[in-house]
Design a protein around this motif. Structure first.
Motif, PDB file in Angstrom:
ATOM      1  N   LEU A 146      24.541  -9.688 -24.229  1.00  0.00           N
ATOM      2  CA  LEU A 146      23.214 -10.247 -24.485  1.00  0.00           C
ATOM      3  C   LEU A 146      22.844 -10.189 -25.960  1.00  0.00           C
ATOM      4  N   VAL A 147      23.394  -9.222 -26.676  1.00  0.00           N
ATOM      5  CA  VAL A 147      23.045  -9.017 -28.079  1.00  0.00           C
ATOM      6  C   VAL A 147      23.777  -9.999 -28.981  1.00  0.00           C
ATOM      7  N   SER A 148      24.901 -10.516 -28.530  1.00  0.00           N
ATOM      8  CA  SER A 148      25.750 -11.343 -29.389  1.00  0.00           C
ATOM      9  C   SER A 148      25.080 -12.631 -29.871  1.00  0.00           C
ATOM     10  N   ARG A 149      24.086 -13.123 -29.169  1.00  0.00           N
ATOM     11  CA  ARG A 149      23.446 -14.394 -29.553  1.00  0.00           C
ATOM     12  C   ARG A 149      22.163 -14.222 -30.348  1.00  0.00           C
ATOM     13  N   LEU A 150      21.848 -12.992 -30.746  1.00  0.00           N
ATOM     14  CA  LEU A 150      20.585 -12.729 -31.429  1.00  0.00           C
ATOM     15  C   LEU A 150      20.714 -12.810 -32.940  1.00  0.00           C
ATOM     16  N   ASP A 151      19.612 -13.155 -33.564  1.00  0.00           N
ATOM     17  CA  ASP A 151      19.523 -13.259 -35.014  1.00  0.00           C
ATOM     18  C   ASP A 151      19.179 -11.891 -35.598  1.00  0.00           C
ATOM     19  N   SER A 152      19.958 -11.431 -36.556  1.00  0.00           N
ATOM     20  CA  SER A 152      19.733 -10.096 -37.113  1.00  0.00           C
ATOM     21  C   SER A 152      18.544 -10.037 -38.069  1.00  0.00           C
ATOM     22  N   THR A 153      17.919 -11.150 -38.367  1.00  0.00           N
ATOM     23  CA  THR A 153      16.765 -11.143 -39.275  1.00  0.00           C
ATOM     24  C   THR A 153      15.438 -11.063 -38.521  1.00  0.00           C
ATOM     25  N   LYS A 154      15.481 -11.072 -37.177  1.00  0.00           N
ATOM     26  CA  LYS A 154      14.253 -11.070 -36.386  1.00  0.00           C
ATOM     27  C   LYS A 154      14.158  -9.795 -35.546  1.00  0.00           C
ATOM     28  N   PRO A 155      12.953  -9.271 -35.355  1.00  0.00           N
ATOM     29  CA  PRO A 155      12.760  -8.118 -34.468  1.00  0.00           C
ATOM     30  C   PRO A 155      12.663  -8.578 -33.009  1.00  0.00           C
ATOM     31  N   TYR A 156      13.110  -7.721 -32.084  1.00  0.00           N
ATOM     32  CA  TYR A 156      13.111  -8.026 -30.654  1.00  0.00           C
ATOM     33  C   TYR A 156      12.578  -6.829 -29.872  1.00  0.00           C
ATOM     34  N   PHE A 157      12.291  -7.045 -28.586  1.00  0.00           N
ATOM     35  CA  PHE A 157      12.041  -5.970 -27.642  1.00  0.00           C
ATOM     36  C   PHE A 157      13.229  -5.917 -26.693  1.00  0.00           C
ATOM     37  N   PHE A 158      13.803  -4.720 -26.510  1.00  0.00           N
ATOM     38  CA  PHE A 158      14.927  -4.523 -25.613  1.00  0.00           C
ATOM     39  C   PHE A 158      14.508  -3.660 -24.435  1.00  0.00           C
ATOM     40  N   ASP A 159      14.973  -4.005 -23.240  1.00  0.00           N
ATOM     41  CA  ASP A 159      14.934  -3.123 -22.086  1.00  0.00           C
ATOM     42  C   ASP A 159      16.327  -2.532 -21.997  1.00  0.00           C
ATOM     43  N   PHE A 160      16.436  -1.193 -21.890  1.00  0.00           N
ATOM     44  CA  PHE A 160      17.753  -0.580 -21.944  1.00  0.00           C
ATOM     45  C   PHE A 160      17.786   0.747 -21.207  1.00  0.00           C
ATOM     46  N   TYR A 161      19.007   1.165 -20.907  1.00  0.00           N
ATOM     47  CA  TYR A 161      19.297   2.499 -20.385  1.00  0.00           C
ATOM     48  C   TYR A 161      20.099   3.236 -21.442  1.00  0.00           C
ATOM     49  N   VAL A 162      19.865   4.516 -21.577  1.00  0.00           N
ATOM     50  CA  VAL A 162      20.662   5.335 -22.477  1.00  0.00           C
ATOM     51  C   VAL A 162      21.904   5.768 -21.703  1.00  0.00           C
ATOM     52  N   GLU A 163      23.069   5.534 -22.259  1.00  0.00           N
ATOM     53  CA  GLU A 163      24.328   5.904 -21.613  1.00  0.00           C
ATOM     54  C   GLU A 163      24.636   7.357 -21.947  1.00  0.00           C
ATOM     55  N   GLU A 213       0.828  -1.202   0.000  1.00  0.00           N
ATOM     56  CA  GLU A 213       0.000   0.000   0.000  1.00  0.00           C
ATOM     57  C   GLU A 213       0.866   1.257   0.000  1.00  0.00           C
ATOM     58  N   GLY A 214       0.518   2.192  -0.868  1.00  0.00           N
ATOM     59  CA  GLY A 214       1.248   3.447  -0.938  1.00  0.00           C
ATOM     60  C   GLY A 214       2.498   3.397  -1.803  1.00  0.00           C
ATOM     61  N   ARG A 215       2.757   2.295  -2.447  1.00  0.00           N
ATOM     62  CA  ARG A 215       3.961   2.157  -3.256  1.00  0.00           C
ATOM     63  C   ARG A 215       3.653   2.097  -4.739  1.00  0.00           C
ATOM     64  N   TYR A 216       2.437   2.439  -5.088  1.00  0.00           N
ATOM     65  CA  TYR A 216       2.046   2.426  -6.486  1.00  0.00           C
ATOM     66  C   TYR A 216       1.776   3.839  -6.933  1.00  0.00           C
ATOM     67  N   PRO A 217       1.898   4.205  -8.137  1.00  0.00           N
ATOM     68  CA  PRO A 217       2.290   3.356  -9.251  1.00  0.00           C
ATOM     69  C   PRO A 217       3.797   3.112  -9.257  1.00  0.00           C
ATOM     70  N   LEU A 218       4.156   1.974  -9.778  1.00  0.00           N
ATOM     71  CA  LEU A 218       5.570   1.647  -9.885  1.00  0.00           C
ATOM     72  C   LEU A 218       6.211   2.527 -10.942  1.00  0.00           C
ATOM     73  N   LYS A 219       7.406   2.992 -10.667  1.00  0.00           N
ATOM     74  CA  LYS A 219       8.106   3.838 -11.617  1.00  0.00           C
ATOM     75  C   LYS A 219       9.169   3.002 -12.327  1.00  0.00           C
ATOM     76  N   ILE A 220       9.071   2.952 -13.633  1.00  0.00           N
ATOM     77  CA  ILE A 220      10.031   2.203 -14.439  1.00  0.00           C
ATOM     78  C   ILE A 220      11.119   3.166 -14.851  1.00  0.00           C
ATOM     79  N   ASP A 221      12.361   2.803 -14.571  1.00  0.00           N
ATOM     80  CA  ASP A 221      13.459   3.719 -14.870  1.00  0.00           C
ATOM     81  C   ASP A 221      14.264   3.317 -16.102  1.00  0.00           C
ATOM     82  N   PHE A 222      13.747   2.394 -16.887  1.00  0.00           N
ATOM     83  CA  PHE A 222      14.432   1.999 -18.116  1.00  0.00           C
ATOM     84  C   PHE A 222      13.468   2.164 -19.286  1.00  0.00           C
ATOM     85  N   GLU A 223      14.004   2.094 -20.474  1.00  0.00           N
ATOM     86  CA  GLU A 223      13.202   2.209 -21.692  1.00  0.00           C
ATOM     87  C   GLU A 223      13.001   0.828 -22.301  1.00  0.00           C
ATOM     88  N   THR A 224      11.923   0.680 -23.046  1.00  0.00           N
ATOM     89  CA  THR A 224      11.645  -0.535 -23.801  1.00  0.00           C
ATOM     90  C   THR A 224      11.324  -0.121 -25.228  1.00  0.00           C
TER      91      THR A 224
END
Length: 136
Positions: A88-105, A19-30
């Motif tokens: 994490l990116v090294s094992r992905l196929d470049s012909t398929k679309p993905y969803f990434f969770d990330f921080y901007v550096e 209680e009192g801890r919502y809404p959750l704040k997401i600090d990364f981008e998707t």
């Protein structure tokens, strides 16, 4: 009866603890993303970044926020190119679309390029925080 009372009591404890801890704040981008390939700048492959074409972000109330810069990679135009050194990116196929969770550096460390014919891309850097999910 006792089991039902236990579940009811457990639900009440969990809900009152949150209680009192919502809404959750997401600090990364998707964002939706496609892996373009590896930047070839250094003979040490760990110093070569992965190039990614990001779509609009999906976090927050409004989507349509884009990161990255325009770039032409292997004679193909991309509108929102970023780079990452995440393994994490090294094992992905470049012909398929993905969803990434990330921080901007904020700071973009520039590794020294030691290959004579190189194409280094001056694009924003992201740090991938979660294993991407493949979109169908």
């Amino acid at each position: 009866m006792i089991r039902g009372l236990f579940y009811l009591l457990s639900t009440w404890i969990v809900s009152s603890a949150c209680e009192g801890r919502y809404p959750l704040k997401i600090d990364f981008e998707t964002a939706s993303a496609t892996v373009i390939g590896r930047e070839t700048c250094n003979t040490d492959s760990s110093l070569n970044a992965w190039l990614i074409d990001l779509g609009p972000t999906t976090s927050g109330i409004t989507s349509g926020v884009y990161y990255g810069k325009e770039a032409t990679v292997n004679r193909k135009y991309y509108a929102h190119v970023v780079k990452t050194y995440s393994p994490l990116v090294s094992r992905l196929d470049s012909t398929k679309p993905y969803f990434f969770d990330f921080y901007v550096e904020n700071a973009l460390p520039k590794p020294s390029c030691n290959l004579p014919i190189t194409t280094s891309f001056n694009v924003p850097q992201i740090r991938v925080t979660a294993a991407p999910i493949w979109m169908r």
